[in-house]
Structures are given as structure tokens and as C-alpha cells.
Write a protein that holds these residues in place. Structure first.
Motif, mmCIF file in Angstrom:
data_model
loop_
_atom_site.group_PDB
_atom_site.id
_atom_site.type_symbol
_atom_site.label_atom_id
_atom_site.label_comp_id
_atom_site.label_asym_id
_atom_site.label_seq_id
_atom_site.Cartn_x
_atom_site.Cartn_y
_atom_site.Cartn_z
ATOM 1 N N VAL A 10 30.360 33.042 39.720
ATOM 2 C CA VAL A 10 31.388 34.080 40.099
ATOM 3 C C VAL A 10 32.212 34.701 38.903
ATOM 4 O O VAL A 10 32.566 35.927 38.973
ATOM 5 N N ALA A 11 32.452 33.826 37.898
ATOM 6 C CA ALA A 11 32.925 34.412 36.713
ATOM 7 C C ALA A 11 32.353 35.310 36.167
ATOM 8 O O ALA A 11 32.998 36.264 35.498
ATOM 9 N N GLU A 12 30.959 35.483 36.401
ATOM 10 C CA GLU A 12 29.933 36.692 35.691
ATOM 11 C C GLU A 12 30.051 37.802 36.865
ATOM 12 O O GLU A 12 29.996 38.900 35.998
ATOM 13 N N THR A 13 30.194 37.728 37.884
ATOM 14 C CA THR A 13 30.028 38.582 38.878
ATOM 15 C C THR A 13 31.292 39.275 39.331
ATOM 16 O O THR A 13 31.431 40.397 39.847
ATOM 17 N N TYR A 14 32.414 38.640 39.371
ATOM 18 C CA TYR A 14 33.779 38.895 39.629
ATOM 19 C C TYR A 14 34.192 40.330 39.559
ATOM 20 O O TYR A 14 34.457 41.158 40.631
ATOM 21 N N ALA A 15 34.191 40.695 38.327
ATOM 22 C CA ALA A 15 34.632 41.990 37.836
ATOM 23 C C ALA A 15 33.864 43.324 38.654
ATOM 24 O O ALA A 15 34.629 44.119 39.136
ATOM 25 N N GLN A 16 32.644 43.203 38.631
ATOM 26 C CA GLN A 16 31.692 43.980 38.909
ATOM 27 C C GLN A 16 31.949 44.240 40.661
ATOM 28 O O GLN A 16 31.993 45.032 41.195
ATOM 29 N N LEU A 17 31.981 42.989 41.120
ATOM 30 C CA LEU A 17 31.877 42.916 42.733
ATOM 31 C C LEU A 17 33.133 43.433 43.231
ATOM 32 O O LEU A 17 33.463 44.064 44.218
ATOM 33 N N GLU A 63 43.679 31.811 38.758
ATOM 34 C CA GLU A 63 44.123 32.989 39.227
ATOM 35 C C GLU A 63 43.006 33.720 40.065
ATOM 36 O O GLU A 63 43.006 34.346 41.136
ATOM 37 N N ARG A 64 41.535 33.854 39.681
ATOM 38 C CA ARG A 64 40.448 34.327 40.319
ATOM 39 C C ARG A 64 40.311 33.636 41.810
ATOM 40 O O ARG A 64 39.966 34.335 42.717
ATOM 41 N N ILE A 65 40.268 32.300 41.749
ATOM 42 C CA ILE A 65 40.350 31.621 43.082
ATOM 43 C C ILE A 65 41.304 32.092 43.854
ATOM 44 O O ILE A 65 41.159 32.366 45.395
ATOM 45 N N ASN A 66 42.511 32.256 43.368
ATOM 46 C CA ASN A 66 43.509 32.372 44.485
ATOM 47 C C ASN A 66 43.563 33.915 44.913
ATOM 48 O O ASN A 66 44.273 34.305 45.901
ATOM 49 N N SER A 67 42.501 34.887 44.253
ATOM 50 C CA SER A 67 42.357 36.049 44.848
ATOM 51 C C SER A 67 41.755 36.137 46.129
ATOM 52 O O SER A 67 41.457 37.343 46.485
ATOM 53 N N LEU A 111 33.797 33.332 46.596
ATOM 54 C CA LEU A 111 35.364 32.683 46.331
ATOM 55 C C LEU A 111 35.690 31.553 47.167
ATOM 56 O O LEU A 111 36.002 30.591 46.920
ATOM 57 N N GLN A 112 35.360 31.659 48.451
ATOM 58 C CA GLN A 112 35.399 30.692 49.653
ATOM 59 C C GLN A 112 34.944 29.298 49.118
ATOM 60 O O GLN A 112 35.396 28.281 49.377
ATOM 61 N N ARG A 113 33.601 29.550 48.948
ATOM 62 C CA ARG A 113 32.746 28.344 48.302
ATOM 63 C C ARG A 113 33.315 27.583 47.362
ATOM 64 O O ARG A 113 33.572 26.478 47.223
ATOM 65 N N CYS A 114 33.991 28.341 46.164
ATOM 66 C CA CYS A 114 34.547 27.692 45.007
ATOM 67 C C CYS A 114 35.759 27.077 45.613
ATOM 68 O O CYS A 114 36.359 26.198 44.808
ATOM 69 N N VAL A 118 30.204 19.760 46.441
ATOM 70 C CA VAL A 118 30.582 20.166 44.899
ATOM 71 C C VAL A 118 29.693 20.403 43.987
ATOM 72 O O VAL A 118 29.465 21.542 43.284
ATOM 73 N N ARG A 119 28.636 19.612 44.141
ATOM 74 C CA ARG A 119 27.524 19.625 43.057
ATOM 75 C C ARG A 119 26.762 20.952 43.419
ATOM 76 O O ARG A 119 26.322 21.446 42.535
ATOM 77 N N ASP A 120 26.470 21.346 44.785
ATOM 78 C CA ASP A 120 25.517 22.342 44.815
ATOM 79 C C ASP A 120 26.012 23.773 44.378
ATOM 80 O O ASP A 120 25.742 24.827 44.334
ATOM 81 N N ASN A 121 27.561 23.604 44.462
ATOM 82 C CA ASN A 121 28.265 25.161 44.027
ATOM 83 C C ASN A 121 28.939 24.673 42.658
ATOM 84 O O ASN A 121 29.540 25.594 42.231
ATOM 85 N N GLU A 122 28.391 23.870 41.840
ATOM 86 C CA GLU A 122 28.854 23.451 40.264
ATOM 87 C C GLU A 122 28.599 24.580 39.443
ATOM 88 O O GLU A 122 29.526 25.395 39.131
ATOM 89 N N ALA A 123 27.404 25.168 39.595
ATOM 90 C CA ALA A 123 27.361 26.121 38.557
ATOM 91 C C ALA A 123 27.673 27.752 39.184
ATOM 92 O O ALA A 123 28.299 28.277 38.259
ATOM 93 N N LEU A 124 27.594 27.901 40.415
ATOM 94 C CA LEU A 124 28.434 29.116 40.960
ATOM 95 C C LEU A 124 29.916 29.182 40.646
ATOM 96 O O LEU A 124 30.279 30.342 40.355
#
Lengths: 340, 335
Positions: free
Chosen positions: A89-96, A179-183, A115-118, A166-172
């Protein structure tokens, strides 16, 4: 009977989790909601297809101000493919976010669900940290009862599920800041405005989940402006969860929550949504709704009851015909991750 | 971080061993406020001086007249209590806070219990086992009992209240500023879901940012163990907790969490059944995740705070056995 307790760590962990997994149980206390719905939250929901596009006719504006808000939120067709699933998500956030802001419903829904997953992964990690020592003490007590051993086995199995998530979504979720998660709050609103019913239910129903609110008091104003229209939109799309959320709010069941504050106790409106829910109910759920309807109708005039009955009949015929509301009779888990 | 969590858990045990953290004594302060006058041992928070400076002007005044009789309808005494609280009458502020809390609890529970009764009637009796039927009957009986008590309170003391008169956040703030520890604990630890009226008053969030840590600091200096617990918990928390304003304010800070867990453990170590070595164990664990300087600073702060504010008050400084922001039917309002 008490309102709120933040005395114990377990209860405070429950608050955190309730913010993510709000189970809607008719008239049941908040703690019961948490424990009843926790296992369901572990499983990704089956149907996740992002959304239709919220048209003007669907939005069902209750007033002019609401109409203006929703008109600006009209979805536009997606202009490009989404990034591959699992991309951090750190890579896709701005574009999305840019695409979502421009009305791209698929981008909005993708951003919200990622974001919900994270957010959930982070909460699970915290819960594991807090529970680990309690459930796995250094010294084994040879006098544990069979019941206690079974309880610990169940607790460990639950923790294992959380750990897997947690492990399944570690890379995501790698490198994603607070701040991003709070968004997640504005992201869920945007996805809801663009037609994502799961995001809508989560935004409307997870009253306790506004991380970052202290720095964004304007979110409260947005919440107040959007809730009535979002519920109307969801009702017109046959969403029983939103109907149940509206019933609880109008019944005054949670008067201190943001949703309860926005909608306020209103017996006539409560009667309408209960009546609608009953039209789709069957089995034991009917008995419960009849009792609630009897209570709700006491302060109403015959005219209000007639109006409520007509409103519910019309809504059911137009938007719910054939579907069963009993899905929410034992708790509807919202803020689930969609399997997108 | 895991080690720090273990240290926190050890400290958490302190709460179980403390004789009582809710000393049954009056909470309504009667003297001029001291919350801003005392020197700090190094501050309950890193910005302690700044926060105390903000709290300083809100000095208490002696009550000018007796409070209304207990049990008086809140709608009739609200304006008087509010006016007295606004000019610094601590007893009036405390009374208003506790009365509103009790009315809120009573009115909410009536609604909630209706749902419990309805839920208990949902099951299919023909398929239910005798045990299930027995439990269901017991649940309904308890719900009816609480409904009756809540209804009694709602009728006698809570009738005719305007919605705005049930907004507890600004009232808790005022009572906390005037020295009520219960109100301070509730205000500082207030979940979003308890803050009725917040949707119409987003400015309360700004007030919270300005006041919460100062009030927490003042409560610590009054020997409030519950506040110690809240702060330790908040600084140690790592997850995303949307409804927790305090954590949004403090963020996660292992060094600060260590300070408060250390303070809690100092109380625990005074218990005759607890070996003194528990303090060394906690420090050893903390060394795995915190720099030595942070541990030394935490130890010094906790030693000083314990000696100055808690050694003479090991049982805590709250007045109620209820949890934070909890109000029972029979809780006696502060006088």
C-alpha cells in the motif's frame, strides 16, 4: 448496568477490536458484540465485488445539502487497471487516492480494503502481544482443569489465526505509517460515496473507529453530513445491514456514539426500519422483531404507524423483494475485509 | 518491544495486588486547588510544565452555599450547579458530573436492557434445553431488575433533561480542572463513544488536546493510581485504536510506558508478599528494548513520584469502585 469501562487491559483491547469489527446485535451490550463477532472477523468475506456506481437516483438525497454532497461524489469509470493485488500500500497509496478523489470507484474500494487489512493486521499484532504471556506462561501448571486447558487451546487457535493474518498481509502493509493507516476514515467514506456497500456499512457502523480523529475534527462534520444519505443509499440497494444500523440508532440504543448522535432517537423512524426488517424476516427473528415493534409503536399515533407500514412495504417491494433480513438476526459483522 | 511488553505485564500485576485503588473517601475537593502550585518531580509527561501552565488559572473557590439535597431532580438543579461550577465551585462541579453520569447510565441501560429482553425472547423455546431455558429466564429476570432500578432513577432524578444536559465531556472537564479525580480519569480516558454531543462540538477535541495531559499530570500529583494505569496503558499501546483519544494524544512511547509501569511496580514491591527482586527483574527486561539512559530517567522519575505523591496514598485517590466513566445506580454523589 454500566456504560463503559476502560479499567482492564482486556476491555481496552476489546475497544480497539470493536473499532474494527462492530457486530450489530439487536440490543445486546457492546462487550457481547465483541466476543460474539470476533471469530467471524478473521475470515475474509466471500462477496467482494466492488460496487456499482452510485447514480443520482440511487443516492436518494434527503435534502438539498445532502444532494450537493453526493453529486460531487458521483463515480466515474475506471481509467486504468489497478495495481497488481498484494502490491504494498505504501507504493499504491498516492495513485489510488488521486484516482479515488477523481471518482474512480474501483480505486477507492481497493484503497479502502487494503487499508482495512493493514489496520486489522496491526490490531491483531497488538492483541497477540498482549495475550501471549497470558496464554503461554513460562511455567506449566500441572493442576489446570480440563476446562481451562480447552479454553487455552481455543485461545491459542484464535491467536494462530490472527498471526496467520498478520503474516499474510506483512508485505502488503510494509512501511505504512500511522497517518496513512488512519486515513481509513476518509478512505471508507470515499469508497462508500462511490458505491462500496461494505465500506458504507463500515463507515456508518464502526462508530468507535476513527483513528486520527484528534487531528481531524472535520471528520465529525463530514460524518454528520453524510450518514443520512448513505443509509438511504444503502437501503435503496437492499442492504439489510444498513437497515439494522438505522434501526438501532433511531431506537436510541447507542445514544453516545457518533451514529446515535447524528440520527438521534426517533420512534417513528425506528418503527419504519423495524417494519422493513420484519418484512424480510423469518423464523425466530420474527418473534424478536414483533416484540420490538410492539415496544416501538407504543408512543406512535395510528397515522404514524400507517405511514411507517406503507413506507416499509414500498421499500421492501422496490429494493428488497425476496431477500431475507434474518442474516442480521444473530449479528452482522461489518468492517470485514473484502476478498478483493 | 516484546520484552517491554513483558515488563508492562509484570507491572500490570501490581494492580491486582494493591489493596484497593479506590479509596472510599470524598472526592469533592474543599480546599483551594493545588494542582498547579506543586513542583513536579520531572513531569508526568514530557511537556508537563507547559500543561501545568495552562491548568494554573483555573483555581477553585470555596463553595458558597450547600449543595442541593441528594436525589434532587437534576433538571431542577442543573443550571445552579453549572453556574457554580463555572465560577470555580469544585463541589458543585463534582456533583454535576456524578449526577449527569448516573442519569446517562440509567437512561442508557433502560434502552439496552429492552434489547436484552427482546434478544432473550428470540430463541425457539420448543428446541431449547432446560438449561438454556433456565439461563434465558435468569437473564430476563436480571434485566428486569436492572430496568426497574434504572427506571426508578430515571423517573425520580433524570426526568425532563434536555439532550444537552446529558453531555458529560465539558462537565467532566470542569470537574477535573477543579480537582475531581473520578472526573479527571473519565475525561482523560474518555472513549469517543461516551462523548455525547461531540458530533456537534468538534471543538471539544481541541479542548481535549489542550487539557488532557495537564489534567493527567495533576491527577498523578494527587496520587491517582487509576491515572497511572491509564497513562501506562496508553503509552504502551501499539495498535490502532480509533476510539481512544488518549492514545491518539500520547502515541506509543516505550520510555514513557516504562515510567508508569515502574511507578506501579514500586507500589507492588511494597506488598509483603512480593519479593523486592521484582524491581530488578523489570529493569533487566526493560534493558533489552530501552536505552540505559531512558531506564535511568524512568527509575528516577518513578522513585520521586512514588515518594512524593503515592507513598502516603497507596490505595489510590478515586472515590468509586466503579470503572472509569462508570456510574452505578446507588453511587452516592460527592458532597
Amino acid at each position: 448496568m454500566n456504560d463503559v469501562s476502560s479499567r482492564s487491559k482486556r476491555r481496552r483491547a476489546a475497544w480497539a477490536f470493536i473499532a474494527l469489527v462492530a457486530a450489530v446485535l439487536t440490543g445486546v451490550a457492546v462487550d457481547a458484540m465483541f466476543f460474539a463477532s470476533a471469530p467471524m472477523a478473521m475470515k475474509p468475506s466471500a462477496a467482494a465485488a466492488p460496487i456499482g456506481i452510485a447514480s443520482e437516483t440511487e443516492t436518494g438525497m434527503a435534502n438539498d445539502a445532502g444532494k450537493r454532497t453526493m453529486l460531487r461524489s458521483t463515480a466515474v469509470p475506471a481509467t486504468a487497471a489497478l495495481p497488481p493485488r498484494g502490491t504494498p500500500v505504501a507504493e499504491t497509496y498516492a495513485q489510488l487516492k488521486i484516482r479515488a478523489d477523481a471518482g474512480d470507484a474501483t480505486a477507492a474500494t481497493r484503497l479502502y480494503h487494503d487499508l482495512q487489512r493493514c489496520r486489522m493486521a496491526r490490531t491483531f499484532q497488538q492483541m497477540i502481544d498482549e495475550r501471549l504471556d497470558r496464554e503461554l506462561p513460562n511455567e506449566v501448571d500441572p493442576h489446570l482443569s480440563v476446562l481451562e486447558i480447552k479454553r487455552r487451546q481455543a485461545a491459542l487457535a484464535s491467536m494462530q489465526e490472527q498471526l496467520d493474518f498478520v503474516r499474510d498481509n506483512e508485505a502488503l502493509c510494509a512501511g505504512l505509517g500511522d497517518e496513512r493507516i488512519n486515513s481509513i476514515v476518509p478512505a471508507s467514506l470515499r469508497a462508500a460515496q462511490l458505491g462500496d456497500l461494505k465500506a458504507l456499512d463500515c463507515y456508518v457502523g464502526s462508530d468507535m473507529g476513527m483513528p486520527g480523529l484528534l487531528d481531524h475534527p472535520e471528520w465529525l462534520t463530514q460524518f454528520k453530513q453524510n450518514i443520512p444519505n448513505l443509509i438511504e443509499t444503502a437501503t435503496r440497494r437492499g442492504d439489510w445491514v444498513a437497515v439494522d444500523l438505522a434501526h438501532h440508532a433511531y431506537a436510541g440504543a447507542f445514544p453516545d456514539t457518533p451514529r446515535g448522535q447524528v440520527l438521534g432517537a426517533d420512534p417513528a423512524m425506528d418503527y419504519r426500519y423495524l417494519r422493513l426488517e420484519r418484512l424480510g424476516a423469518n423464523g425466530a427473528f420474527l418473534t424478536k422483531l414483533d416484540r420490538l415493534l410492539e415496544q416501538a409503536s407504543r408512543p406512535l399515533t395510528p397515522q404514524q404507524i400507517d405511514d411507517g407500514d406503507a413506507w416499509a412495504q414500498d421499500r421492501y417491494a422496490r429494493y428488497f423483494d425476496g431477500s431475507s433480513s434474518s442474516e442480521v438476526s444473530n449479528g452482522a459483522t461489518i468492517c470485514q475485509m473484502a476478498d478483493d | 518491544m516484546v520484552m517491554l511488553a513483558l515488563a508492562a505485564i509484570i507491572a500490570g500485576g501490581a494492580w491486582l495486588l494493591l489493596p484497593s485503588r479506590a479509596a472510599p473517601r470524598s472526592s469533592a475537593p474543599s480546599a483551594i486547588a493545588t494542582q498547579a502550585a506543586e513542583a513536579s518531580p520531572g513531569a508526568g509527561n514530557r511537556d508537563g510544565d507547559a500543561h501545568r501552565a495552562k491548568a494554573a488559572p483555573r483555581l477553585k473557590r470555596e463553595a458558597t452555599s450547600p449543595l442541593p439535597p441528594r436525589g434532587a431532580p437534576l433538571a431542577q438543579i442543573y443550571d445552579d450547579l453549572k453556574a457554580r461550577a463555572d465560577v470555580g465551585d469544585a463541589a458543585a462541579a463534582s456533583r454535576l458530573y456524578h449526577d449527569i453520569g448516573r442519569c446517562k447510565a440509567a437512561l442508557n441501560s433502560i434502552q439496552t436492557l429492552q434489547g436484552v429482553v427482546a434478544d432473550s425472547s428470540q430463541g425457539n423455546d420448543s428446541d431449547a434445553s432446560p438449561d438454556t431455558l433456565g439461563r434465558r429466564t435468569a437473564t430476563v429476570a436480571v434485566a428486569h431488575h436492572h430496568q426497574a432500578k434504572s427506571g426508578q432513577l430515571a423517573t425520580s432524578q433524570c426526568a425532563d433533561l434536555a439532550p444537552a444536559q446529558l453531555q458529560i465531556m465539558p462537565v467532566a472537564l470542569r470537574a477535573a480542572q477543579l480537582g475531581d479525580n473520578d472526573a479527571a480519569d473519565c475525561y482523560v480516558g474518555m472513549p469517543v463513544t461516551f462523548a455525547r454531543g461531540l458530533v456537534d462540538h468538534p471543538e471539544w477535541l481541541e479542548q481535549y488536546k489542550e487539557n488532557a495531559l495537564a489534567l493527567a499530570d495533576a491527577a498523578i500529583r494527587r496520587g491517582d493510581w487509576t491515572m497511572v494505569e491509564q497513562l501506562q496503558d496508553s503509552y504502551a499501546k501499539k495498535g490502532v485504536d480509533g476510539g481512544d483519544l488518549l492514545h491518539q494524544l500520547t502515541g506509543t512511547d516505550p520510555a514513557m510506558a516504562y515510567r508508569y509501569s515502574r511507578l506501579a511496580l514500586l507500589a507492588m514491591a511494597e506488598h509483603p508478599d512480593v519479593p523486592r527482586t521484582v524491581l530488578d527483574q523489570q529493569r533487566t527486561l526493560a534493558m533489552e528494548s530501552l536505552p540505559g539512559a531512558a531506564i535511568q530517567a524512568g527509575d528516577a522519575w518513578a522513585d520521586d513520584a512514588h515518594r512524593r505523591y503515592f507513598s502516603a496514598n497507596p490505595d489510590g485517590a478515586r472515590t468509586s469502585e466503579m470503572g472509569v466513566c462508570e456510574f452505578g445506580h446507588d453511587e452516592a454523589p460527592a458532597q
